[in-house]
Design a protein around this motif. Structure first.
Motif, PDB file in Angstrom:
ATOM      1  N   TYR A  23      28.905  94.618  39.865  1.00  0.00           N
ATOM      2  CA  TYR A  23      28.285  95.664  40.401  1.00  0.00           C
ATOM      3  C   TYR A  23      28.954  96.663  40.661  1.00  0.00           C
ATOM      4  CZ  TYR A  23      27.031  90.956  41.995  1.00  0.00           C
ATOM      5  OH  TYR A  23      27.012  89.049  42.757  1.00  0.00           O
ATOM      6  N   VAL A  24      28.262  97.689  40.441  1.00  0.00           N
ATOM      7  CA  VAL A  24      29.401  99.087  41.323  1.00  0.00           C
ATOM      8  C   VAL A  24      28.538  99.213  42.451  1.00  0.00           C
ATOM      9  CG1 VAL A  24      29.334 101.128  40.704  1.00  0.00           C
ATOM     10  CG2 VAL A  24      28.172  99.787  38.774  1.00  0.00           C
ATOM     11  N   CYS A  25      30.098 100.166  43.452  1.00  0.00           N
ATOM     12  CA  CYS A  25      30.002  99.972  44.416  1.00  0.00           C
ATOM     13  C   CYS A  25      30.886 101.376  45.031  1.00  0.00           C
ATOM     14  CB  CYS A  25      30.990  98.852  45.052  1.00  0.00           C
ATOM     15  SG  CYS A  25      30.651  97.309  45.264  1.00  0.00           S
ATOM     16  N   HIS A  26      30.666 102.340  46.617  1.00  0.00           N
ATOM     17  CA  HIS A  26      31.313 103.359  46.393  1.00  0.00           C
ATOM     18  C   HIS A  26      32.945 102.654  47.444  1.00  0.00           C
ATOM     19  CE1 HIS A  26      32.555 106.934  48.490  1.00  0.00           C
ATOM     20  NE2 HIS A  26      32.389 107.671  47.371  1.00  0.00           N
ATOM     21  N   GLN A  27      33.474 102.700  47.027  1.00  0.00           N
ATOM     22  CA  GLN A  27      34.570 103.093  48.108  1.00  0.00           C
ATOM     23  C   GLN A  27      34.633 103.053  49.020  1.00  0.00           C
ATOM     24  OE1 GLN A  27      38.002 105.917  47.039  1.00  0.00           O
ATOM     25  NE2 GLN A  27      37.583 107.102  48.391  1.00  0.00           N
ATOM     26  N   ILE A  60      28.409 107.094  35.307  1.00  0.00           N
ATOM     27  CA  ILE A  60      28.606 105.510  35.813  1.00  0.00           C
ATOM     28  C   ILE A  60      27.324 104.376  35.032  1.00  0.00           C
ATOM     29  CG2 ILE A  60      29.408 103.667  36.520  1.00  0.00           C
ATOM     30  CD1 ILE A  60      30.998 105.203  38.125  1.00  0.00           C
ATOM     31  N   LYS A  61      26.520 105.016  35.333  1.00  0.00           N
ATOM     32  CA  LYS A  61      25.100 104.799  35.029  1.00  0.00           C
ATOM     33  C   LYS A  61      24.474 104.298  33.624  1.00  0.00           C
ATOM     34  CE  LYS A  61      20.135 104.375  36.377  1.00  0.00           C
ATOM     35  NZ  LYS A  61      19.301 104.613  36.154  1.00  0.00           N
ATOM     36  N   ALA A  62      24.628 105.428  33.546  1.00  0.00           N
ATOM     37  CA  ALA A  62      24.544 105.913  31.683  1.00  0.00           C
ATOM     38  C   ALA A  62      25.974 105.084  31.025  1.00  0.00           C
ATOM     39  CB  ALA A  62      24.821 107.905  31.750  1.00  0.00           C
ATOM     40  N   ASN A  63      26.877 105.553  31.118  1.00  0.00           N
ATOM     41  CA  ASN A  63      27.460 104.844  30.221  1.00  0.00           C
ATOM     42  C   ASN A  63      27.649 103.299  30.157  1.00  0.00           C
ATOM     43  OD1 ASN A  63      29.186 107.044  30.163  1.00  0.00           O
ATOM     44  ND2 ASN A  63      30.711 106.749  32.222  1.00  0.00           N
ATOM     45  N   LEU A  64      27.289 102.186  31.324  1.00  0.00           N
ATOM     46  CA  LEU A  64      27.297 100.904  31.033  1.00  0.00           C
ATOM     47  C   LEU A  64      25.997 101.275  30.281  1.00  0.00           C
ATOM     48  CD1 LEU A  64      27.930  99.880  35.024  1.00  0.00           C
ATOM     49  CD2 LEU A  64      29.784 100.098  32.639  1.00  0.00           C
ATOM     50  N   TYR A 117      23.738  97.888  29.370  1.00  0.00           N
ATOM     51  CA  TYR A 117      23.569  97.135  30.796  1.00  0.00           C
ATOM     52  C   TYR A 117      21.721  97.834  31.480  1.00  0.00           C
ATOM     53  CZ  TYR A 117      28.294  95.002  31.652  1.00  0.00           C
ATOM     54  OH  TYR A 117      29.391  94.081  31.805  1.00  0.00           O
ATOM     55  N   PHE A 118      21.673  97.195  32.363  1.00  0.00           N
ATOM     56  CA  PHE A 118      20.519  98.319  32.800  1.00  0.00           C
ATOM     57  C   PHE A 118      21.070  98.304  34.348  1.00  0.00           C
ATOM     58  CE2 PHE A 118      19.012  94.085  32.570  1.00  0.00           C
ATOM     59  CZ  PHE A 118      17.893  93.768  34.063  1.00  0.00           C
ATOM     60  N   HIS A 119      20.707  99.019  34.791  1.00  0.00           N
ATOM     61  CA  HIS A 119      20.553  99.412  36.502  1.00  0.00           C
ATOM     62  C   HIS A 119      19.303  98.383  36.873  1.00  0.00           C
ATOM     63  CE1 HIS A 119      20.409 101.494  40.516  1.00  0.00           C
ATOM     64  NE2 HIS A 119      21.390 100.461  40.653  1.00  0.00           N
ATOM     65  N   ASN A 120      19.723  97.336  37.962  1.00  0.00           N
ATOM     66  CA  ASN A 120      19.073  96.722  38.602  1.00  0.00           C
ATOM     67  C   ASN A 120      18.545  96.940  40.025  1.00  0.00           C
ATOM     68  OD1 ASN A 120      17.429  94.248  38.135  1.00  0.00           O
ATOM     69  ND2 ASN A 120      18.181  93.194  38.712  1.00  0.00           N
ATOM     70  N   GLY A 121      19.218  97.851  40.640  1.00  0.00           N
ATOM     71  CA  GLY A 121      19.170  97.591  42.045  1.00  0.00           C
ATOM     72  C   GLY A 121      19.881  97.618  42.908  1.00  0.00           C
ATOM     73  N   ASP A 122      20.085  97.599  43.883  1.00  0.00           N
ATOM     74  CA  ASP A 122      21.007  97.342  45.463  1.00  0.00           C
ATOM     75  C   ASP A 122      20.680  95.335  46.029  1.00  0.00           C
ATOM     76  OD1 ASP A 122      18.761  97.510  46.995  1.00  0.00           O
ATOM     77  OD2 ASP A 122      19.938  98.670  48.087  1.00  0.00           O
ATOM     78  N   ALA A 148      22.334  96.433  49.801  1.00  0.00           N
ATOM     79  CA  ALA A 148      22.955  97.956  50.298  1.00  0.00           C
ATOM     80  C   ALA A 148      24.681  98.439  49.887  1.00  0.00           C
ATOM     81  CB  ALA A 148      22.870  98.987  51.745  1.00  0.00           C
ATOM     82  N   SER A 149      24.449  99.617  49.287  1.00  0.00           N
ATOM     83  CA  SER A 149      25.933  99.694  48.685  1.00  0.00           C
ATOM     84  C   SER A 149      26.389  99.342  47.976  1.00  0.00           C
ATOM     85  CB  SER A 149      27.066 100.727  49.909  1.00  0.00           C
ATOM     86  OG  SER A 149      27.184  99.361  50.330  1.00  0.00           O
ATOM     87  N   ARG A 150      25.782  98.456  47.074  1.00  0.00           N
ATOM     88  CA  ARG A 150      26.052  97.208  46.079  1.00  0.00           C
ATOM     89  C   ARG A 150      25.267  97.554  44.766  1.00  0.00           C
ATOM     90  NH1 ARG A 150      25.591  90.867  45.303  1.00  0.00           N
ATOM     91  NH2 ARG A 150      23.459  91.739  44.953  1.00  0.00           N
ATOM     92  N   GLU A 151      25.284  98.413  43.562  1.00  0.00           N
ATOM     93  CA  GLU A 151      24.112  97.817  42.886  1.00  0.00           C
ATOM     94  C   GLU A 151      23.954  97.206  41.747  1.00  0.00           C
ATOM     95  OE1 GLU A 151      21.829 100.436  44.058  1.00  0.00           O
ATOM     96  OE2 GLU A 151      22.638 100.993  45.054  1.00  0.00           O
ATOM     97  N   VAL A 152      23.673  96.633  41.006  1.00  0.00           N
ATOM     98  CA  VAL A 152      23.839  94.956  40.738  1.00  0.00           C
ATOM     99  C   VAL A 152      23.629  96.017  39.297  1.00  0.00           C
ATOM    100  CG1 VAL A 152      22.552  93.306  39.991  1.00  0.00           C
ATOM    101  CG2 VAL A 152      23.403  93.996  42.568  1.00  0.00           C
ATOM    102  N   PHE A 153      24.293  95.249  38.037  1.00  0.00           N
ATOM    103  CA  PHE A 153      24.138  95.962  36.399  1.00  0.00           C
ATOM    104  C   PHE A 153      23.948  94.914  35.658  1.00  0.00           C
ATOM    105  CE2 PHE A 153      24.373  99.880  37.955  1.00  0.00           C
ATOM    106  CZ  PHE A 153      24.118 100.682  37.745  1.00  0.00           C
ATOM    107  N   LYS A 154      23.138  94.332  34.927  1.00  0.00           N
ATOM    108  CA  LYS A 154      22.943  93.237  34.813  1.00  0.00           C
ATOM    109  C   LYS A 154      22.754  93.797  32.673  1.00  0.00           C
ATOM    110  CE  LYS A 154      20.559  90.504  37.599  1.00  0.00           C
ATOM    111  NZ  LYS A 154      20.000  89.872  37.712  1.00  0.00           N
ATOM    112  N   ARG A 155      23.180  93.012  32.444  1.00  0.00           N
ATOM    113  CA  ARG A 155      23.194  92.336  30.324  1.00  0.00           C
ATOM    114  C   ARG A 155      21.948  92.707  30.082  1.00  0.00           C
ATOM    115  NH1 ARG A 155      26.574  95.132  28.065  1.00  0.00           N
ATOM    116  NH2 ARG A 155      26.126  94.062  26.415  1.00  0.00           N
TER     117      ARG A 155
END
Length: 174
Positions: free
Chosen positions: A105-109, A63-67, A72-77, A81-88
């Motif tokens: 935000y990318v989150c595990h179920q 998902i990270k690579a696809n975004l 997008y870039f991954h900006n950590g949590d 915890a358990s909420r990963e932030v993606f920004k343009r």
């Protein structure tokens, strides 16, 4: 800072969701519209909040690579915890993703943060009185912040958290 509820926010969410899910085709994911723009009738900052939910732990890096492939870039949590932030990415250019303001935000179920987002959203969607009460709190905080976005966010974090706890306690009593 705050805008009256706009029906187009649902369409904006759907447009972003379409792009993001297309980029992640073949993966077991869902996208949920969360935050104040997801609550009919509630005033909000006109920024669409989205939780992209995945089931398999090993899918996160895909998902990270696809975004990243769509700007997008991954900006950590960012401390949650358990909420990963993606920004343009600055300089990215997409006719939907760079026109509609949004937080992704990318989150595990099984994420606790995801559960909080969905419970709070669903509670506000189902309880008009609570939605009005929350709207008044937001208006009061916006006035207190006097157009200072950072101060508003801080006030909402502290006082909004208390409101959330109270609403969740009320839910448990029902």
């Amino acid at each position: 800072m705050l805008s009256d509820y706009q029906d187009r926010w649902v369409e904006d969410f759907e447009a972003i969701k379409s792009v993001i899910t297309s980029a992640n085709r073949g993966l077991e994911i869902e996208a949920e519209h969360i935050g104040s723009t997801a609550i009919p009738g509630l005033s909000a900052k006109p920024i669409i909040d989205i939780d992209l939910i995945y089931a398999k732990e090993e899918d996160f890096n895909i998902i990270k690579a696809n975004l990243e492939s769509i700007g997008y870039f991954h900006n950590g949590d960012q401390g949650i915890a358990s909420r990963e932030v993606f920004k343009r990415n600055n300089g990215a250019s997409h006719p939907v993703l760079d026109v509609i303001k949004h937080h992704l935000y990318v989150c595990h179920q099984d994420s606790e943060e995801l559960k909080k987002h969905l419970i709070f959203r669903d509670k506000l969607r189902s309880d008009q009185a609570l939605t009005k009460q929350y709207g008044k709190l937001k208006q009061r905080l916006a006035a207190k912040a006097n157009q200072d976005h950072k101060l508003y966010a801080q006030l909402k974090e502290s006082e909004g958290s208390e409101f959330f706890k109270s609403a969740m306690n009320q839910k448990e009593k029902e």
